[in-house]
Motif scaffolding. Structure first.
Motif, PDB file in Angstrom:
ATOM      1  N   LEU A 255       0.812  -1.219   0.000  1.00 50.13           N
ATOM      2  CA  LEU A 255       0.000   0.000   0.000  1.00 50.13           C
ATOM      3  C   LEU A 255       0.845   1.269   0.000  1.00 50.13           C
ATOM      4  O   LEU A 255       0.307   2.371  -0.106  1.00 50.13           O
ATOM      5  N   GLU A 256       2.148   1.112   0.135  1.00 49.13           N
ATOM      6  CA  GLU A 256       3.048   2.269   0.186  1.00 49.13           C
ATOM      7  C   GLU A 256       2.943   3.086  -1.095  1.00 49.13           C
ATOM      8  O   GLU A 256       2.999   2.560  -2.203  1.00 49.13           O
ATOM      9  N   ASP A 257       2.790   4.392  -0.939  1.00 47.25           N
ATOM     10  CA  ASP A 257       2.656   5.312  -2.069  1.00 47.25           C
ATOM     11  C   ASP A 257       3.665   6.449  -1.885  1.00 47.25           C
ATOM     12  O   ASP A 257       3.552   7.235  -0.939  1.00 47.25           O
ATOM     13  N   PRO A 258       4.654   6.556  -2.785  1.00 45.59           N
ATOM     14  CA  PRO A 258       5.681   7.595  -2.634  1.00 45.59           C
ATOM     15  C   PRO A 258       5.105   9.009  -2.571  1.00 45.59           C
ATOM     16  O   PRO A 258       5.635   9.875  -1.870  1.00 45.59           O
ATOM     17  N   LYS A 259       4.013   9.267  -3.292  1.00 46.24           N
ATOM     18  CA  LYS A 259       3.413  10.599  -3.273  1.00 46.24           C
ATOM     19  C   LYS A 259       2.807  10.905  -1.902  1.00 46.24           C
ATOM     20  O   LYS A 259       2.920  12.017  -1.390  1.00 46.24           O
ATOM     21  N   VAL A 260       2.167   9.898  -1.307  1.00 45.42           N
ATOM     22  CA  VAL A 260       1.602  10.070   0.029  1.00 45.42           C
ATOM     23  C   VAL A 260       2.722  10.308   1.039  1.00 45.42           C
ATOM     24  O   VAL A 260       2.624  11.177   1.904  1.00 45.42           O
ATOM     25  N   ARG A 261       3.799   9.556   0.904  1.00 38.63           N
ATOM     26  CA  ARG A 261       4.933   9.729   1.813  1.00 38.63           C
ATOM     27  C   ARG A 261       5.521  11.134   1.697  1.00 38.63           C
ATOM     28  O   ARG A 261       5.840  11.768   2.710  1.00 38.63           O
ATOM     29  N   ALA A 262       5.641  11.630   0.485  1.00 42.17           N
ATOM     30  CA  ALA A 262       6.224  12.954   0.279  1.00 42.17           C
ATOM     31  C   ALA A 262       5.379  14.033   0.962  1.00 42.17           C
ATOM     32  O   ALA A 262       5.916  14.949   1.594  1.00 42.17           O
ATOM     33  N   VAL A 263       4.062  13.913   0.855  1.00 41.50           N
ATOM     34  CA  VAL A 263       3.177  14.879   1.511  1.00 41.50           C
ATOM     35  C   VAL A 263       3.304  14.773   3.026  1.00 41.50           C
ATOM     36  O   VAL A 263       3.419  15.782   3.733  1.00 41.50           O
ATOM     37  N   ASN A 264       3.311  13.537   3.533  1.00 38.36           N
ATOM     38  CA  ASN A 264       3.397  13.343   4.981  1.00 38.36           C
ATOM     39  C   ASN A 264       4.712  13.847   5.548  1.00 38.36           C
ATOM     40  O   ASN A 264       4.750  14.402   6.653  1.00 38.36           O
ATOM     41  N   GLU A 265       5.782  13.653   4.802  1.00 36.75           N
ATOM     42  CA  GLU A 265       7.088  14.077   5.300  1.00 36.75           C
ATOM     43  C   GLU A 265       7.165  15.589   5.471  1.00 36.75           C
ATOM     44  O   GLU A 265       7.906  16.072   6.335  1.00 36.75           O
TER      45      GLU A 265
END
Length: 231
Positions: free
Chosen positions: A21-31
């Motif tokens: 389920l990992e999504d790089p775009k979601v991670r970038a926003v969360n970071e």
């Protein structure tokens, strides 16, 4: 992937599903907000709904130290199953904002140890831990104010909020606003304090959202409450 069974699900299976389920775009926003997970929270909640309550699995997910796994753990655990010391250790290990917030709101607030932890955490020298104590205090201000010294809380906020670290300042500001919203007899002082301290006055607020600046927040929420009463 086959549907997970509602009980007895293996840790490795769940961790593999989280990885999928990992999504790089979601991670970038969360970071950008200080978080370190990349799973869409809607998908995480759907997974939790499928797994249902599994305390043993929740504990094993938490022990991985992975933020997505910890968020899932907080959704499938039994809040009242944790001891006071367990929750204290968990809170001190929850350094990212989302894990910290979910732990306080979804678990600690439902715990029989909430009041004891509130008192201990508010006095803690670690500002992140103290912010959890203030979050629990805000909950009491809103829902169970009996026994709270609201004037004393305002005294502390007046003396300490302006120079508090960001997360502690945010929690104290929320408490200030909640006192003003919920307790009319303290509203004037709460608004005046907010105006004088200017905390979060310039915080960027998206269209349609209420500013966290206490005087604006208090005014808006009181207006809404009056509108509901009128109807």
């Amino acid at each position: 992937m086959a549907e997970a069974t509602p009980s007895g699900t293996g840790l490795a299976e769940v961790m593999a599903e989280l990885a999928g389920l990992e999504d790089p775009k979601v991670r970038a926003v969360n970071e950008r907000h200080g978080d370190d997970h990349g799973v869409n929270l809607g998908k995480l909640r759907a997974l939790a709904k499928r797994l249902k309550t599994q305390q043993d699995l929740a504990c094993r997910l938490w022990e991985t130290g992975d933020s997505s796994a910890r968020l899932l753990a907080l959704l499938i655990c039994r809040p009242k199953a944790f001891g006071r010391d367990e929750l204290d250790v968990m809170l001190r290990a929850a350094r990212t904002p989302k894990v910290h917030d979910w732990l306080v709101n979804y678990v600690v607030k439902k715990s029989p140890h909430a009041e004891e932890l509130r008192l201990a955490w508010c006095a803690d020298p670690d500002p992140v831990v103290a912010s959890a104590g203030w979050a629990l205090t805000t909950e009491r201000v809103a829902k169970k104010p009996e026994g709270l010294d609201l004037s004393g809380l305002l005294d502390v906020i007046e003396a300490e909020m302006k120079d508090a670290p960001d997360r502690l300042q945010w929690a104290m500001n929320h408490c200030l606003a909640q006192i003003g919203i919920t307790h009319a007899e303290h509203r004037t002082r709460a608004v005046e304090m907010g105006e004088r301290l200017q905390v979060l006055k310039d915080y960027p607020t998206p269209p349609g959202c209420t500013s966290p600046f206490a005087p604006v927040w208090i005014e808006e929420m009181v207006r809404r409450q009056a509108g509901r009463t009128a109807t």
